[in-house]
Write an enzyme that holds these catalytic residues in place. Structure first.
Site, PDB file in Angstrom:
ATOM      1  N   CYS A 136     -98.913  10.080  61.859  1.00 30.59           N
ATOM      2  CA  CYS A 136    -100.074   9.357  61.326  1.00 30.59           C
ATOM      3  C   CYS A 136     -99.893   9.098  59.825  1.00 30.59           C
ATOM      4  O   CYS A 136     -99.058   8.291  59.447  1.00 30.59           O
ATOM      5  CB  CYS A 136    -101.369  10.117  61.630  1.00 30.59           C
ATOM      6  SG  CYS A 136    -102.828   9.049  61.524  1.00 30.59           S
ATOM      7  N   HIS A 167    -101.150  10.628  67.508  1.00 34.98           N
ATOM      8  CA  HIS A 167    -101.123  12.094  67.382  1.00 34.98           C
ATOM      9  C   HIS A 167    -100.542  12.715  68.662  1.00 34.98           C
ATOM     10  O   HIS A 167    -101.247  12.877  69.659  1.00 34.98           O
ATOM     11  CB  HIS A 167    -102.531  12.634  67.140  1.00 34.98           C
ATOM     12  CG  HIS A 167    -103.041  12.355  65.761  1.00 34.98           C
ATOM     13  ND1 HIS A 167    -102.786  13.193  64.699  1.00 34.98           N
ATOM     14  CD2 HIS A 167    -103.763  11.321  65.274  1.00 34.98           C
ATOM     15  CE1 HIS A 167    -103.346  12.682  63.598  1.00 34.98           C
ATOM     16  NE2 HIS A 167    -103.943  11.549  63.924  1.00 34.98           N
ATOM     17  N   GLU A 190     -99.737  15.722  69.126  1.00 32.17           N
ATOM     18  CA  GLU A 190    -100.108  17.140  69.258  1.00 32.17           C
ATOM     19  C   GLU A 190    -101.398  17.373  70.028  1.00 32.17           C
ATOM     20  O   GLU A 190    -101.690  18.494  70.436  1.00 32.17           O
ATOM     21  CB  GLU A 190    -100.215  17.781  67.858  1.00 32.17           C
ATOM     22  CG  GLU A 190    -101.416  17.335  67.027  1.00 32.17           C
ATOM     23  CD  GLU A 190    -101.181  16.050  66.245  1.00 32.17           C
ATOM     24  OE1 GLU A 190    -101.971  15.778  65.318  1.00 32.17           O
ATOM     25  OE2 GLU A 190    -100.224  15.310  66.555  1.00 32.17           O
TER      26      GLU A 190
END
Length: 511
Positions: A79, A169, A171
């Site tokens: 990001c 993202h 994660e």
């Protein structure tokens, strides 16, 4: 030598999730503020740049020397980290006409190691206001979405290591193959072996503790909680009876908890002294009704009792503590510690006059990792997976003044509630549960007698980390059964209510 990944924190709310994803792949990682110099030790295998609330075009936007980093180790920007990387090499990043938040579909444009085994049209999670509109000349697009031209890219520069950027993202849970992308970066790009396991951690930690402590003595305050018990067991494994544990009964523990925890410590062969200080705590709490006053009184009294007991020991050099990684990250984060909502539940701070060096074997572990290490150490499952319990104990679950009689009332009601949750298979489905004694009396009828007794509120929440929480939707039949048991068995309580508030806006504890 343990392999390591460094995550540079630019202030993103997701930074800890990146660390957890890396560690779930059995690779050790540490989070450091972006402005802290990177140490290029032989064990460092790669660097990840986190997201950020900033725009890369802000005048005060945080920056790092990406050229230096990429000349030393493989780099992954996520990001903000991706936007910063692109801008650094000459790309164009601007405020998006259409901001992208939430789910998006990834369309792969070119093959790349980091995208291996990621299927076409997989779901990813976006959260950004800026977009990379033009990549630098030395970069290529790896993937796009319907909304943005660059969702993933690779910088190809001679004399530099692999450099990747992800606008999404990977994660977070909603990115379907995000963990796979992170694993590709760790295993295929950084060449990590993924050998960081609980057993590996124990071996390394015990060796490090032996070297740090030698033949000196350690004193440690134990609470019966997960963190202090696992930390004490690791220290004991390193130095045996040179660890002196002190477990203080502050008078506001759960029913029979003091005796049960002492027995567990005996089974673990820990050298622990139990100290009955109930009356001391009741005396200092007398007349106090303000939650902060109660907290501070318990904290100060605990320190006084622990200090007194510690001075009965001789030649103590170290103080053991169960500090875990979220506490460490909070204290060194980009923006510093977050605003204090109320004094922390876990009593901390010890007299400076003790002048002891700290031993904190868990300071780089998350809570779930502490539990995995505990299981590997043979600590009973029931202790490792018990619900969080505040340091001031039942004192902040008794609204108003604390008396011994009120403590006994709440202990009895709480015991019925917790045992009921376990009996019905609900205990492990909630994050935290407990009973709260309210400073409210109401009229009731028992037989032919009129009663005027206390009200108890039952609280149960679901959560991942305690930062946010939803009230647990326990079955009505269960709540009815527990209400009947408490009212029938605990003389002094004639009314039971259930708390259906979420955090935020409420907090988990009432005080």
């Amino acid at each position: 030598m343990t392999e390591k990944i460094i995550i540079l924190d630019f202030g993103s709310q997701y930074t800890q999730l990146i660390a957890r994803a890396v560690r779930e792949a059995n690779v050790y990682c540490e989070i450091i503020p972006y402005h802290k110099p990177v140490q290029y030790s032989p064990d460092l295998k790669g660097i990840i740049l986190s997201g950020s609330p900033f725009s890369v075009n802000d005048p005060n936007a945080p920056e790092v020397d990406i050229q230096e980093m990429a000349s030393n180790r493989p780099l992954l920007g996520i990001c903000y980290g991706a936007q910063l990387t692109s801008k650094y090499f000459g790309g164009r990043v601007e405020r998006s006409e259409k901001r992208e938040y939430g789910r998006a579909i990834l369309q792969k444009k070119e093959d790349a190691t980091i995208m291996d085994d990621v299927p076409e049209n997989s779901q990813v999670w976006m959260s950004h206001g800026d977009s990379i509109l033009q990549l630098p000349a030395n970069a290529k697009v790896l993937a796009t979405t319907n909304s943005i031209p660059v969702a993933a890219f690779q910088v190809e520069e001679e004399q530099l290591n692999h450099i990747y950027g992800l606008q999404f993202h990977p994660e977070v849970y909603h990115s379907e193959f995000g963990k796979k992308i992170i694993q590709n970066y760790l295993y295929k790009v950084c060449k990590c072996t993924g050998d960081w396991t609980p057993a590996h951690f124990i071996t390394d930690t015990v060796a490090a503790l032996k070297e740090q402590i030698g033949d000196k003595k350690v004193v440690m305050a134990l609470s019966g909680g997960v963190d202090s018990t696992v930390a004490a067991t690791l220290i004991h494994k390193a130095i045996g009876k040179n660890l002196f544990g002190i477990f203080v009964d502050n008078g506001v523990l759960r029913k029979d908890e003091f005796e049960q925890v002492i027995k567990t410590y005996e089974v673990l062969d820990l050298n622990v002294k139990g100290v009955d200080a109930k009356q001391t705590f009741y005396d200092v709490l007398a007349g106090k009704t303000n939650p902060e006053d109660k907290r501070k009184a318990i904290g100060k009294t605990f320190i006084d009792v622990f200090d007194k007991e510690s001075h009965l020991l001789t030649d103590i050099s170290f103080l053991g503590q169960g500090t875990i990684y979220p506490d460490v990250i909070e204290s060194v984060s980009v923006h510093g510690p977050s605003v204090t909502i109320k004094s922390h539940h876990n009593v901390g701070g010890l007299p400076e006059t003790m002048k002891l060096s700290l031993v904190e074997p868990l300071r780089f572990l998350f809570k779930d990792e502490v539990r995995k290490v505990g299981l590997e150490l043979g600590i009973p499952h029931e202790l490792l997976f018990r619900h969080p319990f505040p340091g001031p104990g039942l004192a902040i679950r008794i609204l108003g003044e604390i008396t011994e009689d009120k403590v006994k009332l709440l202990q009895a009601a709480d015991d019925i509630y917790v045992k009921g949750l376990k009996k019905h298979g609900l205990y492990d489905k909630v994050w935290q549960a407990g009973a709260i004694l309210l400073p409210v009396k109401s009229v009731g009828v028992m037989g032919d007698e009129r009663t005027y007794e206390f009200t108890v509120a039952l609280r149960a929440v679901t959560s991942v980390d305690g930062m946010t929480a939803d009230w647990a939707h326990l079955p009505y039949e269960f709540l009815g059964e527990i209400s009947n048991e408490i009212i029938n068995q605990v003389r002094g309580i004639n009314r039971v209510v259930y708390d259906i508030s979420s955090k935020p806006p409420a907090t988990i504890e009432w005080e």
